[in-house]
Motif scaffolding. Structure first.
Motif, PDB file in Angstrom:
ATOM      1  N   PRO A 249      35.273  15.259 -15.389  1.00 47.17           N
ATOM      2  CA  PRO A 249      35.765  15.738 -16.695  1.00 47.17           C
ATOM      3  C   PRO A 249      34.658  16.312 -17.574  1.00 47.17           C
TER       4      PRO A 249
ATOM      5  N   ILE B  20      33.986  19.810 -16.368  1.00 44.92           N
ATOM      6  CA  ILE B  20      35.106  20.688 -16.729  1.00 44.92           C
ATOM      7  C   ILE B  20      35.055  20.995 -18.218  1.00 44.92           C
ATOM      8  N   LEU B  21      34.688  19.997 -19.012  1.00 45.19           N
ATOM      9  CA  LEU B  21      34.543  20.211 -20.461  1.00 45.19           C
ATOM     10  C   LEU B  21      33.503  21.288 -20.738  1.00 45.19           C
TER      11      LEU B  21
ATOM     12  N   ARG C  30      38.651  17.502 -24.662  1.00 47.38           N
ATOM     13  CA  ARG C  30      38.456  16.407 -23.704  1.00 47.38           C
ATOM     14  C   ARG C  30      39.777  16.032 -23.021  1.00 47.38           C
TER      15      ARG C  30
ATOM     16  N   ALA D  36      40.283  18.591 -20.369  1.00 51.58           N
ATOM     17  CA  ALA D  36      39.368  18.358 -19.251  1.00 51.58           C
ATOM     18  C   ALA D  36      39.839  17.196 -18.387  1.00 51.58           C
TER      19      ALA D  36
ATOM     20  N   GLY E  13      41.959  23.405 -15.418  1.00 48.23           N
ATOM     21  CA  GLY E  13      41.543  23.194 -16.797  1.00 48.23           C
ATOM     22  C   GLY E  13      41.526  24.486 -17.591  1.00 48.23           C
TER      23      GLY E  13
END
Length: 477
Positions: A176, A179-180, A207, A210, A220
Motif C-alpha cells: 500500500p 501504491i500510495l 490511503r 491504496a 489503484g
C-alpha cells in the motif's frame, strides 16, 4: 496559407492531446525508467543482478511470475527500451499458433537485419505444450528475448523445456505504501497524470484507495481516475468549446473541467464494490486453504477464522470449505475429540439447509471449535501403518480360531477352534489370543496421544497391550 497551415498543425496537436487523454490513467502513468517503478525492490534495487542486466542492455529470456498489477508488462517494456530492442506483445488468451509463428518469423527477419526482439507473452500459462514448444528454437538461437508473464506457478503450468531456457523471476504484490507513492505521482504529474486539474483529495482518502487496490498498482490508478471523474461531474462543467482556442488553452480548460473535490461520499461510491484478489482454481486458492488447515491444526482459532473469511470473501464454494473442515475433524482431531466429526457434519448440513450468508455462521463456529479443541493424528497414522502392512504382507491367511464355521466340514477342518469368547473372559477381554495372521504376529498401529479423550484411551490400551503380551507369552511357553 501560413495561417491555415498553423491552424491545421494546432488542430492536429489538439487531436493528439485528446487521444492521449482517452488513454486510461494507469496506461499514461506507466513507468518510463526503472527508477519510476514502484515496488519490486528485491528484484530491482540498485546493484541487484536483474537491474544490472537491464541497465547494461544484456537481457536474458525470463518468466515473470506475480499477481495482477505488479508490473510484469512494464518490466518487459523497460527490458526492450534499455536493450534498444523491438517490443512485441502477444496474449496467450487471444493468440493461436498461426499468430505465434508469424511474430516469430518477423523476429527472425529482424534478427537477420541486426536488431533483437523482446517478445512479451502475456498469460503464457494458457498456451499448451505444443504452443510453448514453438518458442524453444528461437530462444536458443537468440532470435527473441522471451519474456513470459504468468499469475500461476510456472512449475505446474509451463513445460520443463521452456523453464530450462528461462530464468524465473518472482514478483510480489505492491505494498500500500508503494501504491500510495504511485497515486501521489499521478496527482503531481501535469503531463501524463492529473496534475494541474485542480483535483482535491485528502491524504487519508488516498490511503484508502491504496489499500483498496489490494497490491495492484493499475487498480489503484483506475480507482483514483474514477474518483476524479466523479468529482469533476459534481461541479458545474465550463464551456469546453475549442473554437478559436489554443492547444494549451484547450488542455487547461479541459483540465479545469475535470477538477473538483473527492468527498467521502464519492470515495465510498468508488470503493463500494471492491473485491480482493482470489483465484478459485489457481495457486492462491490452494495457498489459502493450506493456511486455513494449518491454522486449525496449530490451535489458532483467530488465524483460522481469518483465512475462512478470506476464502468466503473471494467467492469460494462454502460446500468445498465444509468438506475440507470435515476432513480436518477426521485427520487432525480424530479420537482426541470424536464430537468434532459429528459437529462438522451438522454444520455442513446446517449450511445446506440455510445457505449463505446465514449458514456461513455455522461453518465459522465449526472453524473456531476445530481450532480450539484437542488434536490428534494418531488414528490417521495408525490407518496408514495398517495399509502399509497390507501391501507388504499380501494375502495373509486368517488364523483358524478367528474364522467363521457355519458348516460341519468347516468345523472338522478346525475353523473357529480355540476361539475365546471375550464376553465370557475375565474383564471382558480374552487376552490369550491374537487378532493378526500367524505370519505377522502382534502389531501396534494406534498410539494415542495424551490429549483430550485419547488420554483415557491410552491408559486403557497400554494396560490391555501389556496384559495381552504377558498372556500370549505365557501361552507360548
Amino acid at each position: 496559407m501560413a495561417r491555415k497551415t498553423a491552424r491545421t498543425e494546432s488542430r492536429q496537436d489538439l487531436l493528439h492531446v485528446e487521444r492521449d487523454e482517452l488513454r486510461p490513467l494507469a496506461e499514461r502513468m506507466r513507468p518510463r525508467t526503472i527508477d519510476e517503478m514502484v515496488g519490486q525492490r528485491r528484484l530491482l534495487a540498485p546493484g541487484t543482478a536483474l537491474r544490472r542486466s537491464i541497465e547494461s542492455g544484456r537481457v536474458h529470456s525470463m518468466v515473470l511470475w506475480g499477481p495482477p498489477g505488479c508490473g510484469k508488462t512494464t518490466l518487459a517494456l523497460l527490458l526492450a527500451k534499455y536493450a534498444d530492442a523491438e517490443f512485441k506483445a502477444i496474449s496467450a488468451v487471444l493468440s493461436g499458433l498461426p499468430e505465434v509463428r508469424q511474430v516469430l518469423a518477423e523476429a527472425a527477419q529482424r534478427f537477420a537485419d541486426g536488431r533483437r526482439t523482446v517478445l512479451f507473452v502475456d498469460e503464457v500459462h494458457r498456451f499448451n505444450k505444443t504452443q510453448q514448444d514453438a518458442f524453444l528454437p528461437h530462444i536458443e538461437r537468440g532470435t527473441i528475448v522471451f519474456v513470459g508473464a504468468t499469475t500461476e506457478n510456472p512449475s505446474f503450468e509451463l513445460n520443463s523445456a521452456l523453464l530450462s531456457r528461462c530464468r524465473v523471476h518472482v514478483m510480489e504484490a505492491v505494498s500500500p505504501a508503494d501504491i500510495l507513492a504511485a497515486l501521489r505521482s499521478a496527482l503531481d504529474d501535469s503531463e501524463r497524470g492529473l496534475g494541474g486539474r485542480g483535483l482535491s483529495i485528502g491524504d487519508d482518502q488516498l490511503r484508502l484507495v491504496a489499500t483498496a487496490a489490494d497490491g495492484d498498482v493499475r487498480r489503484g490508478l483506475t480507482l483514483l481516475e474514477i474518483a476524479a471523474e466523479l468529482a469533476g461531474e459534481a461541479d458545474d462543467a465550463p464551456d469546453t468549446s475549442l473554437e478559436g482556442t489554443s492547444v494549451e488553452g484547450a488542455a487547461t480548460e479541459g483540465a479545469e473541467g475535470q477538477g473538483g473535490t473527492v468527498t467521502d461520499a464519492i470515495l465510498e461510491q468508488v470503493l463500494a464494490d471492491r473485491t480482493r484478489r482470489f483465484d478459485k482454481g489457481g495457486e492462491q486458492f490452494y495457498d489459502q486453504i493450506s493456511a486455513l488447515h494449518k491454522s486449525v491444526r496449530s490451535s489458532n482459532p483467530d488465524a483460522a477464522l481469518y483465512w475462512f473469511a478470506r476464502m468466503l470473501d473471494g467467492g469460494c464454494d462454502p460446500g468445498y470449505l465444509a468438506r475440507r473442515l470435515t476432513r480436518m475433524a477426521v485427520e487432525d482431531i480424530g479420537l482426541a475429540d470424536p464430537r468434532a466429526q459429528a459437529m462438522a457434519i451438522e454444520a455442513w448440513d446446517t449450511h445446506d439447509r440455510l445457505g449463505s450468508p446465514e449458514g456461513d455462521l455455522a461453518l465459522a463456529q465449526l472453524v473456531i471449535y476445530l481450532a480450539s479443541t484437542a488434536k490428534s493424528n494418531a488414528g490417521y497414522l495408525a490407518f496408514g501403518a495398517a495399509q502399509r502392512d497390507v501391501r507388504e504382507h499380501g494375502t495373509a491367511d486368517v488364523p483358524l480360531h478367528l474364522r467363521n464355521a457355519p458348516t460341519k466340514l468347516m468345523k472338522q477342518l478346525g475353523y473357529s477352534k480355540g476361539y475365546q469368547y471375550d464376553h465370557d473372559a475375565e474383564g471382558g477381554v480374552a487376552l490369550g489370543q491374537t487378532g493378526f495372521p500367524d505370519a505377522m504376529g502382534e502389531r501396534v498401529y494406534y498410539q494415542p496421544v495424551e490429549r483430550g479423550l485419547e488420554i483415557k484411551l491410552k491408559e486403557k490400551l497400554d494396560r490391555l497391550r501389556a496384559q495381552r503380551a504377558r498372556a500370549q507369552g505365557e501361552g507360548s511357553a
